[in-house]
Write a protein that holds these residues in place. Structure first.
Motif, PDB file in Angstrom:
ATOM      1  N   GLN A  43       4.892   4.751  -0.370  1.00 32.10           N
ATOM      2  CA  GLN A  43       4.267   3.575  -0.964  1.00 32.10           C
ATOM      3  C   GLN A  43       3.301   2.959   0.035  1.00 32.10           C
ATOM      4  N   SER A  44       2.294   2.251  -0.486  1.00 35.90           N
ATOM      5  CA  SER A  44       1.297   1.696   0.418  1.00 35.90           C
ATOM      6  C   SER A  44       0.713   0.415  -0.148  1.00 35.90           C
ATOM      7  N   MET A  45      -0.017  -0.274   0.731  1.00 38.15           N
ATOM      8  CA  MET A  45      -0.668  -1.519   0.372  1.00 38.15           C
ATOM      9  C   MET A  45      -2.022  -1.564   1.055  1.00 38.15           C
ATOM     10  N   PHE A  46      -3.050  -1.950   0.302  1.00 34.37           N
ATOM     11  CA  PHE A  46      -4.407  -2.060   0.828  1.00 34.37           C
ATOM     12  C   PHE A  46      -4.476  -3.178   1.869  1.00 34.37           C
ATOM     13  N   CYS A  47      -5.161  -2.912   2.985  1.00 31.76           N
ATOM     14  CA  CYS A  47      -5.349  -3.934   4.014  1.00 31.76           C
ATOM     15  C   CYS A  47      -6.789  -4.430   4.026  1.00 31.76           C
ATOM     16  N   LYS A  48      -7.732  -3.542   4.358  1.00 27.58           N
ATOM     17  CA  LYS A  48      -9.123  -4.004   4.392  1.00 27.58           C
ATOM     18  C   LYS A  48     -10.076  -2.827   4.483  1.00 27.58           C
ATOM     19  N   PHE A  49     -11.331  -3.112   4.121  1.00 27.76           N
ATOM     20  CA  PHE A  49     -12.395  -2.158   4.363  1.00 27.76           C
ATOM     21  C   PHE A  49     -12.923  -2.420   5.761  1.00 27.76           C
ATOM     22  N   VAL A  50     -13.068  -1.375   6.534  1.00 26.39           N
ATOM     23  CA  VAL A  50     -13.509  -1.469   7.922  1.00 26.39           C
ATOM     24  C   VAL A  50     -15.016  -1.290   8.025  1.00 26.39           C
ATOM     25  N   ASP A  51     -15.549  -0.319   7.252  1.00 19.99           N
ATOM     26  CA  ASP A  51     -16.971  -0.013   7.353  1.00 19.99           C
ATOM     27  C   ASP A  51     -17.437   0.676   6.076  1.00 19.99           C
ATOM     28  N   VAL A  52     -18.640   0.338   5.657  1.00 19.03           N
ATOM     29  CA  VAL A  52     -19.274   0.993   4.521  1.00 19.03           C
ATOM     30  C   VAL A  52     -20.685   1.361   4.942  1.00 19.03           C
ATOM     31  N   LYS A  53     -20.998   2.647   4.864  1.00 24.35           N
ATOM     32  CA  LYS A  53     -22.332   3.119   5.234  1.00 24.35           C
ATOM     33  C   LYS A  53     -22.924   3.875   4.062  1.00 24.35           C
ATOM     34  N   TYR A  66     -11.520   2.583   5.450  1.00 29.15           N
ATOM     35  CA  TYR A  66     -10.636   1.476   5.070  1.00 29.15           C
ATOM     36  C   TYR A  66      -9.236   1.706   5.617  1.00 29.15           C
ATOM     37  N   GLN A  67      -8.435   0.647   5.575  1.00 32.10           N
ATOM     38  CA  GLN A  67      -7.080   0.719   6.097  1.00 32.10           C
ATOM     39  C   GLN A  67      -6.063   0.376   5.012  1.00 32.10           C
ATOM     40  N   PHE A  68      -4.932   1.064   5.097  1.00 34.43           N
ATOM     41  CA  PHE A  68      -3.793   0.730   4.251  1.00 34.43           C
ATOM     42  C   PHE A  68      -2.519   0.948   5.046  1.00 34.43           C
ATOM     43  N   LYS A  69      -1.479   0.253   4.638  1.00 33.52           N
ATOM     44  CA  LYS A  69      -0.199   0.302   5.345  1.00 33.52           C
ATOM     45  C   LYS A  69       0.836   0.952   4.443  1.00 33.52           C
ATOM     46  N   THR A  70       1.613   1.889   4.996  1.00 33.08           N
ATOM     47  CA  THR A  70       2.708   2.496   4.243  1.00 33.08           C
ATOM     48  C   THR A  70       4.005   1.809   4.618  1.00 33.08           C
ATOM     49  N   PRO A  77      10.414  -1.437   6.778  1.00 29.76           N
ATOM     50  CA  PRO A  77       9.961  -0.484   7.792  1.00 29.76           C
ATOM     51  C   PRO A  77      10.612   0.878   7.558  1.00 29.76           C
ATOM     52  N   PRO A  78      10.063   1.905   8.184  1.00 28.44           N
ATOM     53  CA  PRO A  78       8.981   1.890   9.162  1.00 28.44           C
ATOM     54  C   PRO A  78       7.616   1.708   8.489  1.00 28.44           C
ATOM     55  N   PHE A  79       6.720   1.038   9.211  1.00 25.18           N
ATOM     56  CA  PHE A  79       5.368   0.800   8.730  1.00 25.18           C
ATOM     57  C   PHE A  79       4.386   1.681   9.517  1.00 25.18           C
ATOM     58  N   TYR A  80       3.419   2.217   8.807  1.00 24.90           N
ATOM     59  CA  TYR A  80       2.352   2.995   9.431  1.00 24.90           C
ATOM     60  C   TYR A  80       1.023   2.461   8.929  1.00 24.90           C
ATOM     61  N   LEU A  81       0.057   2.383   9.816  1.00 21.72           N
ATOM     62  CA  LEU A  81      -1.285   1.966   9.449  1.00 21.72           C
ATOM     63  C   LEU A  81      -2.175   3.200   9.414  1.00 21.72           C
ATOM     64  N   PHE A  82      -2.725   3.464   8.246  1.00 17.72           N
ATOM     65  CA  PHE A  82      -3.674   4.560   8.067  1.00 17.72           C
ATOM     66  C   PHE A  82      -5.081   3.981   8.091  1.00 17.72           C
ATOM     67  N   THR A  83      -5.942   4.581   8.874  1.00 21.00           N
ATOM     68  CA  THR A  83      -7.371   4.277   8.842  1.00 21.00           C
ATOM     69  C   THR A  83      -8.030   5.546   8.340  1.00 21.00           C
ATOM     70  N   MET A  84      -8.579   5.466   7.133  1.00 20.38           N
ATOM     71  CA  MET A  84      -9.084   6.658   6.474  1.00 20.38           C
ATOM     72  C   MET A  84     -10.568   6.512   6.169  1.00 20.38           C
ATOM     73  N   GLN A 100      -6.681   8.584  10.590  1.00 20.92           N
ATOM     74  CA  GLN A 100      -5.978   8.219  11.814  1.00 20.92           C
ATOM     75  C   GLN A 100      -4.734   7.443  11.401  1.00 20.92           C
ATOM     76  N   VAL A 101      -3.606   7.745  12.036  1.00 23.54           N
ATOM     77  CA  VAL A 101      -2.347   7.104  11.676  1.00 23.54           C
ATOM     78  C   VAL A 101      -1.729   6.493  12.920  1.00 23.54           C
ATOM     79  N   LYS A 102      -1.264   5.274  12.771  1.00 22.37           N
ATOM     80  CA  LYS A 102      -0.616   4.575  13.881  1.00 22.37           C
ATOM     81  C   LYS A 102       0.694   3.982  13.383  1.00 22.37           C
ATOM     82  N   LYS A 103       1.796   4.280  14.056  1.00 19.10           N
ATOM     83  CA  LYS A 103       3.074   3.663  13.704  1.00 19.10           C
ATOM     84  C   LYS A 103       3.049   2.229  14.217  1.00 19.10           C
ATOM     85  N   LEU A 104       3.426   1.311  13.350  1.00 18.61           N
ATOM     86  CA  LEU A 104       3.433  -0.105  13.717  1.00 18.61           C
ATOM     87  C   LEU A 104       4.829  -0.472  14.213  1.00 18.61           C
TER      88      LEU A 104
END
Length: 118
Positions: A43-53, A66-70, A77-84, A100-104
């Motif tokens: 499951q995930s939740m939208f966080c924010k758009f980082v960049d649009v080109k 953009y980023q979303f959190k699982t 938890p556990p929470f992971y931040l995906f930057t896709m 890119q995935v980062k464990k929070l």
């Protein structure tokens, strides 16, 4: 003399609604990325758009990051931040360019619920 002042329009709700629309459009790619990373759907939740080109000389071709959190269960938890980063060469042919995935580990990442329109 009284000078008229025009108040700025608040487009925040409209912009958030557009973000929600774009986010739902990318959901199949998000599901693919989480399945590949975890070996199962998360499951995930939208966080924010980082960049649009906009890709030069390509009409409606973009690269969007953009980023979303699982999370597990009821936002546990556990929470992971995906930057896709996703891109398209054609109007509806979107592909994943980078993930890119980062464990929070207790770090707070602000995410938001979908905007409610009444």
């Amino acid at each position: 003399m009284i000078t008229p002042v025009q108040a700025e329009e608040d487009n925040t709700r409209y912009e958030m609604l557009l973000e929600d629309v774009i986010y739902t459009f990318f959901y199949p790619l998000e599901k693919k990325a989480t399945n590949e990373y975890f070996g199962e759907f998360k499951q995930s939740m939208f966080c924010k758009f980082v960049d649009v080109k906009r890709k030069p000389n390509m009409g409606y071709a973009y690269e969007i990051t953009y980023q979303f959190k699982t999370f597990e269960g009821a936002h546990n938890p556990p929470f992971y931040l995906f930057t896709m980063t996703v891109e398209n060469e054609e109007l509806t042919n979107w592909v994943i360019k980078e993930v890119q995935v980062k464990k929070l580990n207790g770090e707070k990442v602000e995410c938001r619920k979908p905007i409610q329109i009444q």
